[in-house]
Design a protein around this motif. Structure first.
Motif: not given
Ligand code: FES
Length: 193
Positions: A51-52, A90-95, A101-104, A159-168
Motif C-alpha cells: 500500500g501507499a 534499522y536504517g539499512r534494512d527498513h523503509a 520509518g515503517l517496519m514489518a 519510486d511510486a511511494g509504495t511500501l514493499i516488504v520482502d517476505f523472502g
C-alpha cells in the motif's frame, strides 16, 4: 458411601510431577512443531506491495494500532529514523519515508517457542500469551524468556511511494541488549502470562 483405592501421598506426588513434566514437554513439542509446519500467516513469499506508504503512516499515527497483514504474518509499525539509535539499528534494512520509518514485524511467531504475539493497546507492547515475553512497539525484547527481539522482514519504499516488504528476507530480531527505544509500559497488560 462410595470407596475407591486410597491415594497415598507418594503416588499423589508422583502423578502431579508426571503431569507437570508432561505439560511442559507438550508445550515444548507444540512450540517446536510450529517451526516445522507452515500455518496461516506464512503465505507470502518474496517482495510484496502493501500500500501507499504515506497512507499507512497516517493510519498508524492516528490509531497507534499496528496494521496487521495476516497473509504475511506481519504487523506494520512506525520507527523513527531521526533517532540515532534507531537509525543505526534499522536504517539499512527498513523503509524510510522522509522523517518516518515503517517496519514489518513478524508477529506471527514469538522467537521463544513460536506462539503468535498479539498487540496490547493498553500497554502499547507486544505480549506473548504463552510464556509471558514482552516486546516494545518496535518488537524489541523487554522481558520474559524470549532470547531476542521479534524477527522482521526487510522493507523499502519504491519510486511510486509504495511500501514493499520482502517476505523472502527475514532479519533476525535485535539482541536483548540492543534496545533502541526506551518505552515504558503505558497501561495494564492484556495477558497474565
Ligand atoms: S512462545 Fe514462549 S514467550 Fe512467546
Amino acid at each position: 458411601m462410595v470407596s475407591g483405592p486410597a491415594v497415598t501421598r507418594r503416588s499423589f506426588l508422583r502423578y502431579s510431577l508426571g503431569g507437570a513434566v508432561g505439560t511442559g514437554l507438550g508445550g515444548f513439542a507444540l512450540g517446536s512443531l510450529g517451526f516445522l509446519y507452515p500455518r496461516p500467516g506464512d503465505e507470502l513469499t518474496g517482495p510484496h506491495a502493501l500500500g501507499a506508504a504515506a497512507d499507512l503512516v497516517s493510519e498508524l499515527v492516528a490509531t497507534r494500532i499496528p496494521i496487521r497483514v495476516p497473509a504475511g504474518g506481519v504487523s506494520l509499525v512506525l520507527w523513527d529514523p531521526t533517532r540515532e539509535a534507531q537509525a543505526a539499528t534499522y536504517g539499512r534494512d527498513h523503509a524510510v519515508l522522509g522523517d518516518v520509518g515503517l517496519m514489518a514485524l513478524y508477529t506471527q511467531r514469538c522467537v521463544h517457542l513460536g506462539c503468535a504475539v498479539p498487540w496490547c493497546q493498553t500497554s502499547q507492547w507486544w505480549e506473548c500469551p504463552c510464556h509471558g515475553s514482552r516486546y516494545n512497539r518496535l518488537g524489541e525484547w523487554v522481558r520474559g524468556p524470549a532470547p531476542r527481539g521479534l524477527d522482521r522482514y526487510a522493507s523499502s519504499i519504491d519510486d511510486a511511494g509504495t511500501l514493499i516488504v520482502d517476505f523472502g528476507d527475514l532479519r533476525t530480531g535485535p539482541a536483548r541488549t540492543a534496545r533502541s527505544l526506551e518505552q515504558p509500559q503505558e497501561g495494564p497488560n492484556c495477558t497474565d502470562a
